[in-house]
Write an enzyme that holds these catalytic residues in place. Structure first.
Site, PDB file in Angstrom:
ATOM      1  N   HIS A   1      20.582  52.260  75.378  1.00 37.77           N
ATOM      2  CA  HIS A   1      21.361  53.660  74.775  1.00 37.77           C
ATOM      3  C   HIS A   1      22.092  52.870  73.475  1.00 37.77           C
ATOM      4  O   HIS A   1      22.285  52.001  73.586  1.00 37.77           O
ATOM      5  CB  HIS A   1      21.890  54.360  76.076  1.00 37.77           C
TER       6      HIS A   1
ATOM      7  N   ASP B   1      19.020  58.951  81.529  1.00 36.60           N
ATOM      8  CA  ASP B   1      17.963  60.200  80.774  1.00 36.60           C
ATOM      9  C   ASP B   1      16.444  59.470  81.727  1.00 36.60           C
ATOM     10  O   ASP B   1      15.508  60.324  82.564  1.00 36.60           O
ATOM     11  CB  ASP B   1      17.524  60.445  79.704  1.00 36.60           C
TER      12      ASP B   1
END
Length: 438
Positions: free
Chosen positions: A314, A372
């Site tokens: 991320h 995600d």
């Protein structure tokens, strides 16, 4: 620039080599996190702007809503850790927290849930508004249009100077977004719209409107409903990201809240922002079979190869995504409950997860599966099409956008957003008439 207090954090001195002058810049301290150099008087005093593409080193506002410490994997809503909220709270309670700053009492929660529930229906004429879209329109395009049009149907709550108008508009947006999203899906697949039910909770109602039909009774799976509720909590807010900043920037002009949230949806639609879980599924389809995973792992390790593993690591969380651990457990609960592990893309996903948690390369680079990665798998497992992934993100993020918008409106120091630029174009030129140009 030098610190004029030997590291005390009370101010900096800017030395201007052009003029030989020095300027004192105060430092502002938050309740936690990095200090901020106050440059509001910089242009007036030095005739210079700061240059910060993407505003990644610029604080655009003061906020009490969400705090992120990317280096240590921390995400707090109003001071509460995200994992504690996802495990012990629910979306309505978390929404109340984001809006009002404190967890509700039992009576406050009941009233809030009641008020949201009784705002879930849409004006009946909005049904006809959907017919103006092509059947193959992307659901996010429909979301932008319908949410932006709400001000034409609910103009009795667009006076941003009236606190009652603001709270009614806020409740309407939170309540109606699942209805709008489900209708976008139903319109896309050619099924009749399903009206919300007041006997169902927020996540249950959304699933009912998505998958129910008038032909038969639809039973909402409690494990899937709980998974959806957690997804809504985990994505409810994420500090000053692109879409939230868009909402604030639009709102700074005095635009009505429906227009501001529509602008946020448009920003979220970008693949660099809200499309990450959709990109995960596209990557899994590209891999094709579990046998090809080693090939793509090697491609990911090859710096000269443009292929990237989506859903790992991320840009904000440099260690681990605090939302991912909750989502991982939720993902496996859903897969176990639905018994869909023989689905090819889910087999690939689970093998990729195993490798990422054991492979030295992934561990060293801190390329852990992020939120995600798991949310995309959950959506696939429960039958939500890829085109709806970002729509669900918008449903979840609405309460964060609304909370941020309200905070901005109530901030006495807020001004209309007006970023500056470093101009690199032509300087003053004389106009040449058309007949004299060569």
């Amino acid at each position: 620039m030098s610190n004029d207090n030997n590291g005390s954090g009370t101010g900096f001195t800017l030395n201007d080599n052009r003029s030989g002058k020095s300027y004192d810049l105060p430092v502002m301290q938050g309740s936690t996190g990095p200090d901020v150099i106050d440059v509001r008087t910089l242009y007036a005093e030095t005739d210079c702007f700061t240059y910060d593409p993407g505003f990644t080193s610029t604080g655009s506002c003061q906020s009490k809503i969400t705090y992120i410490d990317g280096d240590n994997g921390v995400l707090l809503y109003r001071g509460y850790p995200i994992d504690a909220l996802a495990e012990q709270s629910d979306h309505m309670e978390t929404s109340y927290l984001l809006l009002y700053g404190e967890l509700p009492t039992k009576e406050q929660k009941q009233k809030f849930e009641h008020d949201i529930t009784y705002h879930t229906m849409l004006h009946e004429q909005i049904n006809y508004f959907y017919r103006g879209f092509r059947r193959d329109a992307h659901p996010m395009a429909v979301m932008c249009g319908v949410v932006g049009a709400l001000s034409a149907f609910y103009h009795d709550s667009t006076d941003i100077t009236d606190p009652k108008h603001r709270i009614v508009a806020s409740y309407r947006l939170i309540a109606k977004m699942p209805t709008i999203a489900a209708m976008a899906y139903k319109f896309h697949v050619g099924q009749p719209f399903m009206y919300p039910r007041n006997d169902l909770r927020y996540a249950e109602n959304f699933l009912y409107m998505m998958f129910g039909t008038p032909c038969e009774t639809y039973r909402v799976d409690p494990i899937v409903a709980r998974a959806m509720d957690r997804i809504l909590i985990l994505h409810a807010d994420h500090e000053q990201n692109a879409s939230t900043s868009t909402v604030r920037l639009a709102g700074s002009s005095g635009a009505n809240p429906f227009a501001c949230i529509s602008a946020g949806i448009a920003s979220l639609w970008g693949p660099a922002h809200g499309g990450a879980n959709e990109a995960v599924l596209n990557m899994l389809e590209e891999i094709g079979t579990p046998e090809r995973i080693p090939e793509f792992i090697e491609k990911a390790k090859d710096k000269s190869d443009p292929f990237r593993l989506m859903g790992f690591g991320h840009r904000v969380y440099k260690n681990f995504d605090p939302r991912a651990q909750v989502m991982r457990r939720t993902c496996h609960e859903v897969l176990d409950s639905l018994g869909v592990r023989d689905e090819p893309l889910l087999e690939i996903a689970m093998e990729l997860e195993r490798i990422a948690l054991e492979d030295d390369y992934f561990i060293e680079k801190k390329l852990y599966p992020n939120v995600d990665f798991y949310s995309g798998i959950i959506f696939r497992a429960i039958g939500i099409p890829t085109s709806m992934f970002t729509v669900l993100f918008a449903v979840a993020r609405t309460v964060g956008w609304v909370a941020q918008w309200n905070e901005m409106i109530e901030d006495p120091s807020q001004k209309i957003g007006r970023p500056r630029q470093l101009y690199t174009g032509d300087t003053l030129r004389d106009f040449v008439p058309l007949h004299k140009r060569k």
